[in-house]
Design an enzyme around this catalytic site. Sequence first.
Site, PDB file in Angstrom:
ATOM      1  N   LYS A   1       0.809  -1.220   0.000  1.00 31.61           N
ATOM      2  CA  LYS A   1       0.000   0.000   0.000  1.00 31.61           C
ATOM      3  C   LYS A   1       0.845   1.273   0.000  1.00 31.61           C
ATOM      4  O   LYS A   1       0.442   2.294  -0.560  1.00 31.61           O
ATOM      5  CB  LYS A   1      -0.944  -0.013   1.202  1.00 31.61           C
TER       6      LYS A   1
ATOM      7  N   GLY B   1      -8.476  -7.219   3.234  1.00 29.70           N
ATOM      8  CA  GLY B   1      -9.618  -7.740   3.967  1.00 29.70           C
ATOM      9  C   GLY B   1      -9.952  -6.978   5.222  1.00 29.70           C
ATOM     10  O   GLY B   1     -10.676  -7.478   6.087  1.00 29.70           O
TER      11      GLY B   1
ATOM     12  N   GLU C   1      -2.448   7.393   7.334  1.00 28.85           N
ATOM     13  CA  GLU C   1      -3.079   8.370   6.457  1.00 28.85           C
ATOM     14  C   GLU C   1      -4.133   9.150   7.232  1.00 28.85           C
ATOM     15  O   GLU C   1      -4.672   8.654   8.221  1.00 28.85           O
ATOM     16  CB  GLU C   1      -3.785   7.679   5.273  1.00 28.85           C
TER      17      GLU C   1
ATOM     18  N   HIS D   1     -16.814   4.826   0.796  1.00 26.18           N
ATOM     19  CA  HIS D   1     -15.818   3.956   0.166  1.00 26.18           C
ATOM     20  C   HIS D   1     -16.351   3.609  -1.223  1.00 26.18           C
ATOM     21  O   HIS D   1     -17.343   2.890  -1.351  1.00 26.18           O
ATOM     22  CB  HIS D   1     -15.628   2.699   1.009  1.00 26.18           C
TER      23      HIS D   1
ATOM     24  N   LYS E   1     -16.672  -5.292   3.314  1.00 26.71           N
ATOM     25  CA  LYS E   1     -17.881  -4.901   2.596  1.00 26.71           C
ATOM     26  C   LYS E   1     -18.970  -5.963   2.736  1.00 26.71           C
ATOM     27  O   LYS E   1     -18.696  -7.154   2.667  1.00 26.71           O
ATOM     28  CB  LYS E   1     -17.543  -4.692   1.119  1.00 26.71           C
TER      29      LYS E   1
ATOM     30  N   GLU F   1      -9.616   1.712  -5.557  1.00 22.79           N
ATOM     31  CA  GLU F   1     -10.495   2.093  -4.459  1.00 22.79           C
ATOM     32  C   GLU F   1     -10.184   3.503  -3.975  1.00 22.79           C
ATOM     33  O   GLU F   1      -9.023   3.884  -3.828  1.00 22.79           O
ATOM     34  CB  GLU F   1     -10.366   1.094  -3.306  1.00 22.79           C
TER      35      GLU F   1
ATOM     36  N   GLU G   1      -6.409   2.126  -2.289  1.00 21.99           N
ATOM     37  CA  GLU G   1      -5.568   1.008  -2.703  1.00 21.99           C
ATOM     38  C   GLU G   1      -6.038   0.505  -4.064  1.00 21.99           C
ATOM     39  O   GLU G   1      -7.095   0.903  -4.560  1.00 21.99           O
ATOM     40  CB  GLU G   1      -5.615  -0.127  -1.682  1.00 21.99           C
TER      41      GLU G   1
ATOM     42  N   ARG H   1      -7.144  -7.903  -9.106  1.00 22.63           N
ATOM     43  CA  ARG H   1      -7.897  -9.142  -9.300  1.00 22.63           C
ATOM     44  C   ARG H   1      -9.368  -8.810  -9.538  1.00 22.63           C
ATOM     45  O   ARG H   1      -9.770  -7.653  -9.459  1.00 22.63           O
ATOM     46  CB  ARG H   1      -7.790 -10.012  -8.036  1.00 22.63           C
TER      47      ARG H   1
ATOM     48  N   VAL I   1     -15.157  -9.248  -5.331  1.00 19.72           N
ATOM     49  CA  VAL I   1     -16.403  -9.892  -4.926  1.00 19.72           C
ATOM     50  C   VAL I   1     -17.609  -9.170  -5.541  1.00 19.72           C
ATOM     51  O   VAL I   1     -18.583  -9.791  -5.944  1.00 19.72           O
ATOM     52  CB  VAL I   1     -16.529  -9.891  -3.380  1.00 19.72           C
TER      53      VAL I   1
END
Length: 453
Positions: free
Chosen positions: A116, A164, A200, A208, A237, A275, A289, A293, A296
């Site tokens: 990150k 996560g 941060e 978000h 989420k 994001e 971030e 991939r 979900v």
Amino acid sequence: MFESVLVANRGEIAGRIVHTARAMGLKAIAVYSAADEGLPFVAEADEAVLIGPAEPSGSYLNAAAILEAAHRTNAQAVHPGYGFLSASPAFARRVAERGLVWVGPPPLAIARTGDKINARNLMKEAGVPVAPGVWEPVPDAATAVEEAERIGYPVMVKPAAGGGGIGLAAAYDEASLRKAYEEARAAAERLFGRGDILLERYVEGARHVEVQILGLADGTVVALGERDCSVQRRYQKVVEESPSPAVGPALRERMLAAAVRAGEAVDYRGAGTVEFLVDPAAQAFHFLEMDPRLQVEHPLTEMVTGIDLVEQQFLIAAGEPASFGATSFSGASPRGHAIEFGVHAEDPHRFLSGTGKITVWEEPVGDGIRIDAGYAEGTTVTRHYDPLLAKLCVHGDDRRHALARARAALDALRIEGPPTNLPFLREVLDRPEFADGTYDTGLVVRMRRPQAP
């Protein structure tokens, strides 16, 4: 185009990938652990291989066993899904070294976005807005206090590796910062093998919001719109929607353009997500971030664009052009509105995971309803994996229409056996701030806050 693909994952995402692979005429090969033999994705595949015990370290995280299964079945490609080895540059390299097609971004892009702090620095260079924070790992709690005084409280404490929501915490003063720092560092060292910590500025009342991108085979990066992921428990989420009710046309254009710059900065290929944290009052955003991939929440984007993201992943991995007019497509013009509910085997009040045999599984049917399920009646939920049972997705002509369909679909979905969060999901729909679209990332905390006597 390759002719066969091994799906290196389990549950609903494995079934999702198998579905598109077979629709494209590809042989779909599943791998499964001893605990998952009876799950739907195993039966839905053209071929399935047992790769190890229930524990993920011996099965879905066992790269050698997965590659051996690919060799035994003559698989030509590997799709990692999300989670497990999907964000491992080492696994991606091993797949390529075996002469197989990796259905994902290049290993270098995974590595550059996986840290990150490194990703934050890259995004700043690319002109993507970033929040006030640090530019290198914070070595100890005393330094964290010094940096927080420079940044200004409150601050968000984050492990530089992993994801996560693990280790994330907001700190409002020195005492809470020291505690959050030590807990995050310990969690990061234990779970990710690295204790690097990022600080941060934390924006209270923020949303978000993430942007779906595709890095095409010719190097073009396109943005397919945004998803609001602000309904979270433990920074994970649980309810998402697209488009975001907090993002207007002008802000959307800026966010999509920033997401494209982010993808270009790392020479991205395949499906990925950028994001952002959005301040609705200021109509401002900053980078959180980048996830290298499939996410979900990808069905939301599919429902408002009509684009099969797994199909695009296969095409990009094979070096072929997108199946839609990418150069003329505008992610800023979604078609209708979509909402996704993560149905988990967990206590709906404390969110503690549950297990047990599913004795009843009845799905809603009708226009605008989609279920991506990992389980079925008669199958058993074990303690070994994430408790996600299924994703209930609805689509409507507009948000009001989607909300009405969501209410009816949740009422019609019946799952009995292990505990589920279905009562909680219905509770979210009943909250006025969700209904009117003014919620933020603190919604679930407010829902579960003890009431004054």
